[in-house]
Scaffold this active site. Structure first.
Site: not given
Length: 523
Positions: A287, A321
């Site tokens: 990720e 993020c």
């Protein structure tokens, strides 16, 4: 947490009891700072030759603790423990694994205020962000247990072969890989350690967790919850250390069966390639970064858009993020949107995030603090202008912490920072001639994690049909690009934001920790 169901969507209006509980936990915890914390290997507290002092980004005079650092010998010990424990954990009935891991979830909930206080001190998150992260981790454990139950342990009976003379039965069984490595980031040090660990464990793998060296406390607290829930020794192990030493040793280790990594694009791609470059390919769930955009139509509810933009751009100081970093607004409404954003930015209270009235705390690391100054200077060059913000706060009461002002800048589309994941409380704005131009700009990024939209119903359908991102939101005041919660919004990216196409807490996430075996038996 009483009858209140905390999620990232409901966190903006909690009951008074929640604040009172958090403040009590914080007061107790502050009297217990400065302790030594070892590694956790094979069920034991392990001390090493090296340790670091961890100080709070809120105030560098606050010594949170002294944390022992792993080296290659501790990596070998943790991997050996995980491999040794694997046979017994794999053979444990999946129903028993589920039962034990649900106990972890309950322990996390029992300790939610104390752990959240530690997360706030360690990362600079405000109390609601910290409480949300810890509660989310408990939900991850429950969610993956639910998926295991719903799929009956991923053991599927298939039709018999069409034979007249024999009975030939068939099954598809998903089986664990072995010792799974989890490498967690500093921005969600509890949830992004606990979530992947929960998935790996319930699937029957054992785990070696490496927490970020900037935030070592969270991983140690997770290890204590897992140990106290009765998970057998060696099934879960915790290491603290640098990415270049401990992280690389885990990536290279011959006993590493699979890896889940959360962090930057460059490191994620390095790990993914390394897993493919072994004698046989091993799984990697990476990720990675985001450069998340919101599109604001001339038909948008601008008050709602401004609120959602502020929450996504500056929640946790932009160090998510999923944080919003790009605004593309139709030029007809740009001035009004800028005015609304400026007004809301000026109303943000900055300071010790453990104080209820402060919404923004410090950035997590000194490097981020220094990067903020560099980027703020660049946002006054090459045709860009700072609309508001761009300052490091160095006066009292900010002088001992890493505090930065929430920053809104307008820049020409040629400006280089449009493509840089700054990971800071900075959002850039550009005026566009049309929604088609905005969509082209949104999708031009190498990343595709989250995206947001504000407009009318017809435009919203067009947005969902065309945007290239894994997590998408429309007309959401709770956050333009942030706020995914297990069971409600699966979280995963496209393109350079993720390498599997499967989202965290989705229907499809857990099988990534398992491999399929087809079994045919002739009777």
């Amino acid at each position: 947490m009483s009858d209140f169901k905390l999620t990232y969507s409901t966190m903006f209006n909690p009951p008074a009891e929640l604040h009172q509980q958090f403040e009590r936990a914080m007061a107790v915890l502050k009297h217990d700072l400065g302790r030594d914390y070892g590694l956790f290997i094979d069920g034991k507290n392990v001390v090493s030759l090296n340790k670091i002092e961890k100080r709070s980004p809120i105030d560098q005079y606050w010594l949170l603790g002294r944390f022992h650092m792993a080296g290659e010998s501790e990596v070998d010990a943790a991997m050996a423990a995980a491999c040794k424990a694997f046979a017994g954990w794999r053979a444990t009935a999946w129903q028993v694994r589920v039962e034990r891991l649900r106990k972890v979830a309950r322990l996390i909930e029992d300790r939610v205020y104390r752990i959240a206080a530690a997360v706030s001190l360690e990362t600079g998150k405000n109390r609601m962000e910290a409480l949300g992260e810890v509660q989310e981790t408990a939900v991850f454990f429950d969610h993956y247990c639910d998926l295991m139950e719903q799929n009956q342990g991923f053991d599927q009976v298939l039709p018999n072969d069409p034979l007249d003379d024999f009975t030939s039965t068939n099954r598809s069984v998903l089986k664990p890989y072995g010792a799974w490595v989890v490498i967690a980031p500093y921005n969600f040090p509890f949830a992004l350690a606990g979530g992947p660990s929960a998935a790996a464990l319930v699937a029957g793998n054992t785990v070696v967790l490496k927490g970020a060296s900037e935030t070592p406390w969270a991983g140690r607290l997770l290890a204590e919850c897992i140990h106290d829930a009765g998970i057998p020794d060696g099934v879960f192990n915790y290491l603290n250390g640098s990415g270049s030493v401990v992280g690389q040793a885990l990536v290279d280790h011959p006993q590493t069966a699979g890896i889940t990594f959360t962090g930057s694009y460059d490191v994620g791609m390095h790990i993914a390639r390394a897993q493919l470059d072994k004698p046989y390919p091993k799984p990697c769930i990476a990720e990675m970064g985001g450069k998340n955009a919101v599109i604001v139509s001339r038909h948008a509810d601008l008050d709602r858009a401004a609120l959602g933009i502020i929450r996504s751009a500056f929640g946790m100081q932009g160090q998510k993020c999923s944080a919003l970093s790009r605004i593309y607004v139709e030029k007809q409404v740009a001035e009004r949107l800028i005015a609304l954003l400026t007004e809301k930015i000026h109303a943000i209270k900055i300071g010790d995030p453990a104080v209820e009235s402060n919404w923004m705390g410090p950035v997590v690391t000194r490097k981020a603090y220094e990067n903020f100054a560099t980027y703020s200077t660049q946002l006054q060059q090459q045709g860009a202008r700072l609309i508001t913000g761009g300052e490091q706060l160095k006066s009292e009461p900010y002088v001992a912490g890493f505090y930065c002002t929430p920053t809104l800048a307008e820049a020409p589309l040629s400006h280089p920072l449009w493509t840089v994941e700054m990971f800071l409380p900075i959002v850039m704005l550009a005026r566009v001639d049309s929604l088609d131009q905005a969509m082209q700009l949104t999708n031009a990024s190498q990343y595709g994690l989250t995206a947001g939209f504000y407009g009318n119903d017809e435009e919203t359908g067009w947005f969902f049909d065309n945007v290239e991102a894994g997590v998408t939101y429309a007309n959401r005041p709770q956050g333009a690009t942030t706020g995914a919660w297990p069971g409600y919004q699966p979280f995963g990216g496209w393109k350079g934001s993720g390498n599997t196409g499967k989202a965290i807490a989705s229907f499809y996430y857990l099988p990534q920790y398992l491999r399929e075996q087809s079994q045919t038996r002739v009777e």
